[in-house]
Structures are given as structure tokens and as C-alpha cells.
Design an enzyme around this catalytic site. Structure first.
Site, mmCIF file in Angstrom:
data_model
loop_
_atom_site.group_PDB
_atom_site.id
_atom_site.type_symbol
_atom_site.label_atom_id
_atom_site.label_comp_id
_atom_site.label_asym_id
_atom_site.label_seq_id
_atom_site.Cartn_x
_atom_site.Cartn_y
_atom_site.Cartn_z
ATOM 1 N N GLY A 50 -92.695 -34.980 8.415
ATOM 2 C CA GLY A 50 -93.768 -34.573 7.518
ATOM 3 C C GLY A 50 -95.130 -34.395 8.168
ATOM 4 O O GLY A 50 -95.915 -33.556 7.749
ATOM 5 N N ASP A 106 -98.089 -38.269 6.965
ATOM 6 C CA ASP A 106 -98.340 -37.209 5.990
ATOM 7 C C ASP A 106 -98.857 -37.795 4.679
ATOM 8 O O ASP A 106 -99.905 -37.400 4.186
ATOM 9 C CB ASP A 106 -97.074 -36.366 5.749
ATOM 10 C CG ASP A 106 -95.840 -37.201 5.430
ATOM 11 O OD1 ASP A 106 -95.907 -38.452 5.417
ATOM 12 O OD2 ASP A 106 -94.775 -36.596 5.187
ATOM 13 N N ASP A 109 -97.416 -43.382 -0.098
ATOM 14 C CA ASP A 109 -97.149 -43.494 -1.533
ATOM 15 C C ASP A 109 -97.118 -44.978 -1.888
ATOM 16 O O ASP A 109 -98.158 -45.581 -2.155
ATOM 17 C CB ASP A 109 -95.828 -42.773 -1.828
ATOM 18 C CG ASP A 109 -95.508 -42.702 -3.303
ATOM 19 O OD1 ASP A 109 -96.236 -43.319 -4.097
ATOM 20 O OD2 ASP A 109 -94.527 -42.050 -3.675
ATOM 21 N N LYS A 137 -101.787 -41.801 -2.195
ATOM 22 C CA LYS A 137 -101.688 -41.935 -3.653
ATOM 23 C C LYS A 137 -102.081 -43.364 -3.979
ATOM 24 O O LYS A 137 -101.280 -44.276 -3.812
ATOM 25 C CB LYS A 137 -100.256 -41.658 -4.112
ATOM 26 C CG LYS A 137 -99.748 -40.266 -3.771
ATOM 27 C CD LYS A 137 -98.390 -40.063 -4.404
ATOM 28 C CE LYS A 137 -97.603 -38.978 -3.731
ATOM 29 N NZ LYS A 137 -96.229 -38.893 -4.245
ATOM 30 N N PHE A 158 -95.644 -35.890 -7.240
ATOM 31 C CA PHE A 158 -94.858 -35.518 -6.070
ATOM 32 C C PHE A 158 -95.358 -34.178 -5.552
ATOM 33 O O PHE A 158 -95.436 -33.213 -6.311
ATOM 34 C CB PHE A 158 -93.372 -35.460 -6.398
ATOM 35 C CG PHE A 158 -92.524 -35.467 -5.160
ATOM 36 C CD1 PHE A 158 -92.217 -36.654 -4.517
ATOM 37 C CD2 PHE A 158 -92.076 -34.273 -4.617
ATOM 38 C CE1 PHE A 158 -91.472 -36.657 -3.351
ATOM 39 C CE2 PHE A 158 -91.324 -34.271 -3.442
ATOM 40 C CZ PHE A 158 -91.019 -35.461 -2.814
ATOM 41 N N VAL A 159 -95.712 -34.136 -4.275
ATOM 42 C CA VAL A 159 -96.280 -32.910 -3.712
ATOM 43 C C VAL A 159 -95.446 -32.403 -2.534
ATOM 44 O O VAL A 159 -94.739 -33.173 -1.891
ATOM 45 C CB VAL A 159 -97.748 -33.116 -3.268
ATOM 46 C CG1 VAL A 159 -98.653 -33.356 -4.453
ATOM 47 C CG2 VAL A 159 -97.861 -34.277 -2.271
ATOM 48 N N ARG A 171 -91.625 -27.299 3.410
ATOM 49 C CA ARG A 171 -92.536 -27.819 4.439
ATOM 50 C C ARG A 171 -93.481 -26.733 4.942
ATOM 51 O O ARG A 171 -94.584 -27.019 5.385
ATOM 52 C CB ARG A 171 -91.730 -28.340 5.650
ATOM 53 C CG ARG A 171 -90.943 -29.604 5.371
ATOM 54 C CD ARG A 171 -90.475 -30.211 6.693
ATOM 55 N NE ARG A 171 -89.364 -31.132 6.523
ATOM 56 C CZ ARG A 171 -89.493 -32.414 6.204
ATOM 57 N NH1 ARG A 171 -90.689 -32.916 6.018
ATOM 58 N NH2 ARG A 171 -88.435 -33.181 6.076
#
Ligand code: IMP
Ligand code: MG
Length: 190
Positions: A50, A106, A109, A137, A158-159, A171
Site C-alpha cells: 500500500g 499507507d 486504521d 482514521k 474504507f478508501v 491501487r
């Protein structure tokens, strides 16, 4: 909580961070890092896959002689809910003892993946260990984590894009976007 996000039912929705905002923030972060690490021995560690785009853009604007390496980790658990049990798939090529390590992630969470990485790398005795996360987040952080550099605080959604995936897709998007459930979208536009 387990949330099922099915790549066949999802579609790319609202743009959360546009390409020009990404580039502007990456430049700011690189300038900060260049100042902070001027008299140190910077060892940047990107977390695969990521963070690939982020670390590639970032390091090219860091005006210092520095090293780049990668780790790949995988969390067991469902597709989009991180369980906190982490397995190292690819480790660093070099020892980091005495180095000034900057983890480049990246997204943070729950923070469980990052918490594991920090514990694992701390035990190898780097001189310093800091974190640079493109996205955070804030509401879901289950463990206290020292994140020195934050790109953007985003809502609890969710991104995908700019390295982030759903089931290995999206991606390559040049921006960060939220996912939208197609059924929800259908209800909204009808
Ligand atoms: P954490 O352990 O809950 O902090 O989750 C971290 C990892 O889960 C990240 O490195 C991503 O691989 C993945 N992840 C968490 N949120 C997202 C998201 O919104 N989009 C894509 N991947 C995510
Ligand atoms: Mg990741």
C-alpha cells in the site's frame, strides 16, 4: 466488527483526497523530514504494498542521503477488518541497529498492524523509530501509537487508490476515494 466489502458489489465513490492535495502534502512532509533528519542517518521503510506510491513520491523530495527498504506484512482475518495478528512476508534486507528508522505506512486504521511493526522493529535497537502515515482514521485507533507525521486524517470509511486496495484492486487510482456499495448508489440515484 467484521464488515464485508465485496469487490464485485463495490464501486469507486467520492474523492476523499485529490491528486493535487496529495502532492502538496507529500511535499510538505518531505520538507519536514528533510529538516528533522538533517544530522541523522535516515532509513526509510515502506510497508508493502500500500505505501509504494507514497514512499516513492516522498523519498524523491527528501533532500538527504538516505536508504530505502521495504517490509511486507499480512494480517490474518477477514478482507477488510484487521485482526491484529500479523505475519512478516518480507523482512528488511539490512540490520537497523543504530539507524534512524522511519516507517512509511499507507493508512492506520485500528493501529494493530503498526503496533506490531513498532514492537518488532524496536526490538532490533534502531537509534530512533518514527512513523509517517499518509492516512489516519482517528476514531478507530485501538492502541496508542506515536505517529510523528500524518498526511491526512480521514473519516472512518474504507478508501482505495494511491496504493490502497480492495482485494488487490484500485491501487493505481491517482487519488484516494471512498468505496460505495452499488446497491446503496442505486437507491440514491433512483
Ligand atoms: P490496521 O491494522 O487496522 O491499522 O489496518 C492497517 C491495514 O489495513 C493497512 O495497512 C491496510 O492494508 C488495511 N486498511 C485499513 N483501512 C483501509 C482502507 O480504508 N482501505 C484499504 N486498506 C485499508
Ligand atoms: Mg497496509
Amino acid at each position: 466488527m467484521t464488515v464485508t466489502r465485496d469487490s464485485t458489489r463495490s464501486t469507486v465513490g467520492e474523492v476523499i483526497v485529490a491528486p493535487d492535495e496529495l502532492q502538496r502534502r507529500v511535499t510538505e512532509l518531505a520538507e519536514e523530514i528533510t529538516q528533522d533528519y538533517a544530522v541523522r542517518d535516515l532509513f526509510m521503510m515502506g510497508v508493502l504494498k500500500g505505501a509504494v506510491f507514497f514512499v516513492a513520491d516522498l523519498i524523491r523530495q527528501v533532500d538527504l542521503p538516505c536508504e530505502l527498504d521495504f517490509m511486507a506484512v499480512s494480517s490474518y482475518g477477514s478482507l477488510t477488518d484487521s485482526s491484529g495478528v500479523v505475519r512478516i512476508l518480507k523482512d528488511l534486507d539490512a540490520p537497523i541497529e543504530g539507524r534512524d528508522v522511519l516507517i512509511v505506512e499507507d493508512v492506520v486504521d485500528s493501529g494493530l498492524t503498526l503496533g506490531y511493526l513498532l514492537r518488532s522493529l524496536r526490538s532490533r535497537n534502531p537509534r530512533s523509530l518514527e512513523v509517517c502515515a499518509l492516512l489516519v482514521k482517528p476514531h478507530q485507533r485501538r492502541v496508542e501509537l506515536p505517529i510523528r507525521y500524518v498526511g491526512f486524517e480521514i473519516p472512518n470509511r474504507f478508501v482505495v487508490g494511491y496504493g490502497l486496495d480492495l482485494d488487490q484492486r484500485y491501487r493505481n487510482l491517482p487519488y484516494v476515494a471512498a468505496l460505495e456499495d452499488q446497491q446503496e448508489r442505486f437507491r440514491r440515484i433512483t
